[in-house]
Design a protein around this motif. Structure first.
Motif, PDB file in Angstrom:
ATOM      1  N   ALA A 155       0.836  -1.207   0.000  1.00  0.00           N
ATOM      2  CA  ALA A 155       0.000   0.000   0.000  1.00  0.00           C
ATOM      3  C   ALA A 155       0.870   1.257   0.000  1.00  0.00           C
ATOM      4  O   ALA A 155       0.556   2.241  -0.680  1.00  0.00           O
ATOM      5  N   ARG A 156       1.939   1.229   0.764  1.00  0.00           N
ATOM      6  CA  ARG A 156       2.863   2.384   0.794  1.00  0.00           C
ATOM      7  C   ARG A 156       3.513   2.596  -0.563  1.00  0.00           C
ATOM      8  O   ARG A 156       3.688   3.734  -1.010  1.00  0.00           O
ATOM      9  N   ILE A 157       3.881   1.516  -1.223  1.00  0.00           N
ATOM     10  CA  ILE A 157       4.470   1.622  -2.563  1.00  0.00           C
ATOM     11  C   ILE A 157       3.449   2.225  -3.527  1.00  0.00           C
ATOM     12  O   ILE A 157       3.774   3.123  -4.319  1.00  0.00           O
ATOM     13  N   ALA A 158       2.212   1.734  -3.458  1.00  0.00           N
ATOM     14  CA  ALA A 158       1.158   2.251  -4.340  1.00  0.00           C
ATOM     15  C   ALA A 158       0.969   3.749  -4.132  1.00  0.00           C
ATOM     16  O   ALA A 158       0.864   4.519  -5.102  1.00  0.00           O
ATOM     17  N   GLU A 159       0.936   4.171  -2.875  1.00  0.00           N
ATOM     18  CA  GLU A 159       0.771   5.598  -2.580  1.00  0.00           C
ATOM     19  C   GLU A 159       1.954   6.406  -3.104  1.00  0.00           C
ATOM     20  O   GLU A 159       1.778   7.453  -3.741  1.00  0.00           O
ATOM     21  N   ALA A 160       3.153   5.909  -2.850  1.00  0.00           N
ATOM     22  CA  ALA A 160       4.362   6.625  -3.277  1.00  0.00           C
ATOM     23  C   ALA A 160       4.435   6.752  -4.798  1.00  0.00           C
ATOM     24  O   ALA A 160       5.027   7.712  -5.319  1.00  0.00           O
ATOM     25  N   CYS A 161       3.840   5.809  -5.496  1.00  0.00           N
ATOM     26  CA  CYS A 161       3.882   5.818  -6.964  1.00  0.00           C
ATOM     27  C   CYS A 161       2.687   6.531  -7.591  1.00  0.00           C
ATOM     28  O   CYS A 161       2.531   6.517  -8.817  1.00  0.00           O
TER      29      CYS A 161
END
Length: 320
Positions: A155-161
């Motif tokens: 989820a953090r990766i998705a947000e960061a991207c």
């Protein structure tokens, strides 16, 4: 409720379900107050190779807007190419499937198999967001199995991207749809990111919906199997959340009328043969728990004529 620049009437959504959430069913759910509908998942590779069936799955009716189209794939370049095509579609949101547990999907490294490759997740989300002119969301699971619970990381990766929201189904891929959904992982994701989090898993009625919101702090609810044969669940949940009132269940007559209307919509959308074949499962869900449902279901699964099915349903209604 807002996802990116898309304003939604409420926070109760219909989950994308292959073979279930086609256009007729989505329209019925929208009429009952569903805040956001999703198409069945669409193969990015299928669209890349100009497969007509894949392209048809992306179509949205005027009555179901705003709606989201869900795509799946593992190659960033193809996902981006398809996203560019979808920019011209009626979809208001593009959703990336990273949760499907089906072996035919995961064996190709797609669906929930992507959760085993966080770096690839970042590449795919970045590519889709870069190509999109509308909000991009991501649907994930708790993890691949209990030894690799990484929903927070993904989820953090998705947000960061650049993703505008993330949906979390509280089961691992190894669980498929069995056992109990872990709502605590939804709460953990909500605490870890600032974009909207949509909770998914075990919402079968108004009380469960309210409890999911309260226990996890999630921003919206996604209803999957609880909506099968039960488009009324959206009206029931919304009323309970807004007024604290339980809405009466539909009468037997309302159910039969809806079944017939649903079947006519499916036949118009897909032709009589396919429409009736697909409607059989829907009818079984609609009548589950009603008197003589098991015997009636067995009879319907042998029928191929619309009028014959309607006659049986009308007779079935007389015995309720």
């Amino acid at each position: 409720m807002r996802i990116g620049n898309v304003e939604l009437k409420n926070r109760v959504f219909l989950a994308p379900m292959a073979g279930v959430t086609d256009m007729p069913f989505r329209v019925l759910c929208k009429e009952q107050g569903c805040g956001l509908v999703y198409t069945e998942m669409v193969s990015a590779k299928g669209m890349h190779y100009l497969d007509e069936k894949s392209a048809r799955l992306t179509l949205l009716d005027e009555k179901e807007k705003p709606g989201a189209v869900q795509i799946f794939g593992s190659e960033p370049e193809i996902m981006a190419e398809v996203t560019e095509k979808l920019n011209a579609s009626d979809a208001s949101i593009i959703d990336i499937n990273m949760g499907c547990p089906a072996p035919k999907i995961t064996k190709n490294g797609e669906g929930s198999a992507l959760m085993k490759r966080p770096e690839q997740v970042g590449k795919i989300v970045s590519a889709v967001v870069g190509a999109a002119n509308k909000p991009v969301t991501v649907k994930i699971r708790k993890g691949w199995d209990e030894c690799s619970v990484n929903a927070v990381e993904i989820a953090r990766i998705a947000e960061a991207c650049g993703a505008s929201a993330v949906t979390v189904h509280g089961r691992t891929r190894e669980q498929y749809y069995s056992g109990k959904a872990d709502w605590d992982i939804i709460r953990q994701v909500k605490r870890a990111v600032s974009i909207p989090v949509i909770g998914n898993g075990d919402v079968t009625g108004p009380a469960e919906a309210k409890r999911l919101l309260e226990e996890t702090g999630c921003d919206a609810i996604m209803v999957g199997r609880g909506a099968q044969g039960n488009p009324w669940i959206f009206k029931q949940i919304n009323r309970y959340l807004e007024e604290g009132v339980f809405t009466a269940q539909p009468t037997a007559g309302e159910k039969i009328d809806t079944i017939i209307r649903h079947m006519n919509m499916l036949i118009e959308h897909k032709g009589e043969r396919t429409g009736i074949l697909e409607m059989r499962s829907h009818i079984a869900w609609y009548i589950k728990g009603m008197r003589d449902a098991s015997v009636t279901k067995q009879k319907i699964f042998k029928m191929n004529d619309k009028d014959e099915i309607i006659s049986l349903l009308q007779d079935f209604l007389l015995h309720q």
